[in-house]
Write a protein that holds these residues in place. Structure first.
Motif, PDB file in Angstrom:
ATOM      1  N   GLU A   1       0.820  -1.212   0.000  1.00 53.60           N
ATOM      2  CA  GLU A   1       0.000   0.000   0.000  1.00 53.60           C
ATOM      3  C   GLU A   1       0.851   1.258   0.000  1.00 53.60           C
ATOM      4  O   GLU A   1       0.574   2.218  -0.728  1.00 53.60           O
ATOM      5  N   ASP A   2       1.874   1.296   0.835  1.00 56.84           N
ATOM      6  CA  ASP A   2       2.733   2.481   0.929  1.00 56.84           C
ATOM      7  C   ASP A   2       4.158   2.038   1.230  1.00 56.84           C
ATOM      8  O   ASP A   2       4.501   1.759   2.373  1.00 56.84           O
ATOM      9  N   VAL A   3       4.982   1.970   0.186  1.00 59.46           N
ATOM     10  CA  VAL A   3       6.359   1.506   0.362  1.00 59.46           C
ATOM     11  C   VAL A   3       7.179   2.474   1.199  1.00 59.46           C
ATOM     12  O   VAL A   3       8.254   2.115   1.706  1.00 59.46           O
ATOM     13  N   HIS A   4       6.674   3.701   1.388  1.00 54.26           N
ATOM     14  CA  HIS A   4       7.383   4.715   2.168  1.00 54.26           C
ATOM     15  C   HIS A   4       7.015   4.679   3.657  1.00 54.26           C
ATOM     16  O   HIS A   4       7.403   5.566   4.410  1.00 54.26           O
ATOM     17  N   ASN A   5       6.268   3.640   4.063  1.00 53.50           N
ATOM     18  CA  ASN A   5       5.884   3.545   5.471  1.00 53.50           C
ATOM     19  C   ASN A   5       5.765   2.071   5.866  1.00 53.50           C
ATOM     20  O   ASN A   5       4.693   1.577   6.184  1.00 53.50           O
ATOM     21  N   LEU A   6       6.896   1.390   5.838  1.00 50.75           N
ATOM     22  CA  LEU A   6       6.944  -0.021   6.192  1.00 50.75           C
ATOM     23  C   LEU A   6       7.832  -0.212   7.419  1.00 50.75           C
ATOM     24  O   LEU A   6       8.979   0.225   7.439  1.00 50.75           O
ATOM     25  N   GLY A   7       7.299  -0.863   8.447  1.00 50.37           N
ATOM     26  CA  GLY A   7       8.091  -1.174   9.620  1.00 50.37           C
ATOM     27  C   GLY A   7       9.128  -2.232   9.320  1.00 50.37           C
ATOM     28  O   GLY A   7       8.876  -3.164   8.545  1.00 50.37           O
ATOM     29  N   MET A   8      10.310  -2.112   9.938  1.00 49.19           N
ATOM     30  CA  MET A   8      11.430  -3.019   9.697  1.00 49.19           C
ATOM     31  C   MET A   8      12.047  -3.392  11.046  1.00 49.19           C
ATOM     32  O   MET A   8      12.320  -2.517  11.866  1.00 49.19           O
ATOM     33  N   THR A   9      12.260  -4.683  11.269  1.00 48.68           N
ATOM     34  CA  THR A   9      12.876  -5.105  12.534  1.00 48.68           C
ATOM     35  C   THR A   9      13.938  -6.167  12.275  1.00 48.68           C
ATOM     36  O   THR A   9      13.860  -6.917  11.293  1.00 48.68           O
ATOM     37  N   LEU A  10      14.909  -6.227  13.175  1.00 47.95           N
ATOM     38  CA  LEU A  10      15.922  -7.289  13.142  1.00 47.95           C
ATOM     39  C   LEU A  10      16.377  -7.582  14.562  1.00 47.95           C
ATOM     40  O   LEU A  10      16.659  -6.657  15.337  1.00 47.95           O
ATOM     41  N   SER A  11      16.414  -8.881  14.888  1.00 52.42           N
ATOM     42  CA  SER A  11      16.860  -9.329  16.208  1.00 52.42           C
ATOM     43  C   SER A  11      18.005 -10.324  16.057  1.00 52.42           C
ATOM     44  O   SER A  11      18.074 -11.059  15.066  1.00 52.42           O
ATOM     45  N   VAL A  12      18.884 -10.336  17.034  1.00 55.56           N
ATOM     46  CA  VAL A  12      19.968 -11.319  17.095  1.00 55.56           C
ATOM     47  C   VAL A  12      19.859 -12.036  18.429  1.00 55.56           C
ATOM     48  O   VAL A  12      19.843 -11.396  19.490  1.00 55.56           O
ATOM     49  N   ASN A  13      19.737 -13.356  18.370  1.00 53.79           N
ATOM     50  CA  ASN A  13      19.582 -14.179  19.576  1.00 53.79           C
ATOM     51  C   ASN A  13      18.450 -13.669  20.469  1.00 53.79           C
ATOM     52  O   ASN A  13      18.545 -13.665  21.696  1.00 53.79           O
ATOM     53  N   GLY A  14      17.374 -13.215  19.834  1.00 52.93           N
ATOM     54  CA  GLY A  14      16.186 -12.770  20.565  1.00 52.93           C
ATOM     55  C   GLY A  14      16.202 -11.326  21.011  1.00 52.93           C
ATOM     56  O   GLY A  14      15.182 -10.817  21.491  1.00 52.93           O
ATOM     57  N   LYS A  15      17.309 -10.626  20.850  1.00 44.31           N
ATOM     58  CA  LYS A  15      17.394  -9.216  21.234  1.00 44.31           C
ATOM     59  C   LYS A  15      17.179  -8.345  20.011  1.00 44.31           C
ATOM     60  O   LYS A  15      17.870  -8.485  19.010  1.00 44.31           O
ATOM     61  N   CYS A  16      16.213  -7.420  20.092  1.00 46.08           N
ATOM     62  CA  CYS A  16      15.912  -6.536  18.966  1.00 46.08           C
ATOM     63  C   CYS A  16      16.950  -5.413  18.890  1.00 46.08           C
ATOM     64  O   CYS A  16      17.136  -4.659  19.841  1.00 46.08           O
ATOM     65  N   TYR A  17      17.616  -5.325  17.751  1.00 47.81           N
ATOM     66  CA  TYR A  17      18.600  -4.267  17.522  1.00 47.81           C
ATOM     67  C   TYR A  17      18.091  -3.208  16.547  1.00 47.81           C
ATOM     68  O   TYR A  17      18.381  -2.031  16.697  1.00 47.81           O
ATOM     69  N   GLN A  18      17.348  -3.629  15.534  1.00 47.50           N
ATOM     70  CA  GLN A  18      16.833  -2.682  14.545  1.00 47.50           C
ATOM     71  C   GLN A  18      15.309  -2.646  14.616  1.00 47.50           C
ATOM     72  O   GLN A  18      14.646  -3.686  14.584  1.00 47.50           O
ATOM     73  N   ASN A  19      14.772  -1.454  14.727  1.00 48.76           N
ATOM     74  CA  ASN A  19      13.317  -1.247  14.754  1.00 48.76           C
ATOM     75  C   ASN A  19      13.052   0.076  14.048  1.00 48.76           C
ATOM     76  O   ASN A  19      12.934   1.122  14.676  1.00 48.76           O
ATOM     77  N   GLY A  20      13.028   0.034  12.722  1.00 41.96           N
ATOM     78  CA  GLY A  20      12.943   1.260  11.936  1.00 41.96           C
ATOM     79  C   GLY A  20      11.767   1.262  10.990  1.00 41.96           C
ATOM     80  O   GLY A  20      10.860   0.436  11.077  1.00 41.96           O
ATOM     81  N   ASN A  21      11.809   2.198  10.056  1.00 39.74           N
ATOM     82  CA  ASN A  21      10.707   2.364   9.110  1.00 39.74           C
ATOM     83  C   ASN A  21      11.249   2.988   7.832  1.00 39.74           C
ATOM     84  O   ASN A  21      12.147   3.845   7.878  1.00 39.74           O
ATOM     85  N   THR A  22      10.720   2.574   6.709  1.00 36.36           N
ATOM     86  CA  THR A  22      11.184   3.112   5.435  1.00 36.36           C
ATOM     87  C   THR A  22      10.900   4.608   5.290  1.00 36.36           C
ATOM     88  O   THR A  22      11.436   5.243   4.380  1.00 36.36           O
TER      89      THR A  22
END
Length: 282
Positions: A193-214
């Motif tokens: 719907e809107d490629v300019h507003n997509l949530g993005m996350t990345l975790s390592v060993n269960g710990k969230c390091y990246q929690n961003g948005n396009t």
């Protein structure tokens, strides 16, 4: 549509995800998700296929990269304002361009191989653009017509190779084998719907390091397609990885890097999720 490729490495078959999340085998309709199959007229033909008549694939099957026979794997560096800040680097005036070698591409849940001399292996959740129509000297207002869709990418990086060896060479730090998990699926443009507003996350060993948005992306997808097309012809099946939000290992205090046995999980809204484990090179 959400298009996938499944099966053993090097023997992947095309598939589509149905409305209930089942993987449906497309191999009786097309040979692969690649090249000219991504042209607009061919995607339209696929959209008209009665998916319910296709065989269901075992949900535990291995998934390959969602695009096969990728010609160019182009990447953009420092393309999120908040990531540039954590890296203590100025916001670029125009896109920073580098490449990954095609041998970096692997399935979304394949193991990531840590190179023997790696000491600073890092992660980056990224939005991938998949080209669907040849683009050469394309105006930004027309660029979206050349995009087949989008996918999830982990731009795995080795910072020692990238920034320290021989004064810093980005391609060297980005292109190792398995450094480009791609998929699980290619979502055609109409799915997002809107490629300019997509949530993005990345975790390592269960710990969230990246929690961003396009939405914090500096150079947007249409601009990137137009910009790159001024220098090289973009062809169907080419992939552009568009940069990462803050939270990479290099940006931590103290820095955190990947080791053998670590488990990485990442996702982008509408583009699914990936899970990889880091293994040692043989």
């Amino acid at each position: 549509m959400k298009l996938l490729r499944f099966g053993p490495k090097g023997q992947e078959k095309p598939a589509v995800l149905d409305s209930e999340g089942n993987i449906r085998d497309l191999s009786t309709v097309i040979s692969d998700i690649s090249g000219d199959q991504l042209l607009p007229e061919n995607l339209q033909k696929l959209a008209n296929v009665d998916v319910e008549q296709l065989a269901i694939v075992d949900k535990d099957v291995r998934l390959g990269s969602c695009v096969g026979s990728v010609g160019k794997f182009i990447c953009i560096g420092l393309n999120y304002a908040d990531h540039a800040a954590e890296a203590n680097m100025a916001i670029p005036e125009e896109p920073i361009v580098f490449t990954k070698w095609s041998s970096a591409i692997c399935g979304p849940n394949d193991d990531i191989v840590k190179p023997r001399s790696s000491i600073k292996m890092d992660w980056e959740v990224e939005l991938g653009i998949v080209i669907g129509k040849p683009a050469k000297y394309v105006d930004e207002t027309e660029a979206e017509n050349h995009i087949a869709g989008y996918c999830l990418i982990n731009d795995v990086s080795e910072r020692h190779f990238q920034l320290e060896i021989s004064g810093g060479q980005w391609d060297k730090g980005k292109g190792s084998d398995t450094f480009g998990p791609t998929g699980p699926w290619l979502a055609t443009s109409d799915e997002i719907e809107d490629v300019h507003n997509l949530g993005m996350t990345l975790s390592v060993n269960g710990k969230c390091y990246q929690n961003g948005n396009t939405k914090t992306m500096i150079f947007k997808p249409a601009f990137l397609v137009s910009y790159l097309s001024q220098f090289v012809t973009l062809e169907p099946g080419d992939i552009i990885s568009t940069g990462t939000p803050p939270g990479v290992g290099m940006g931590q205090s103290p820095e955190v890097f990947l080791n053998v046995g670590d488990k990485i999980t990442l996702s982008i809204d509408g583009l699914g999720s990936q899970t990889q484990q880091v293994i040692a090179d043989e």
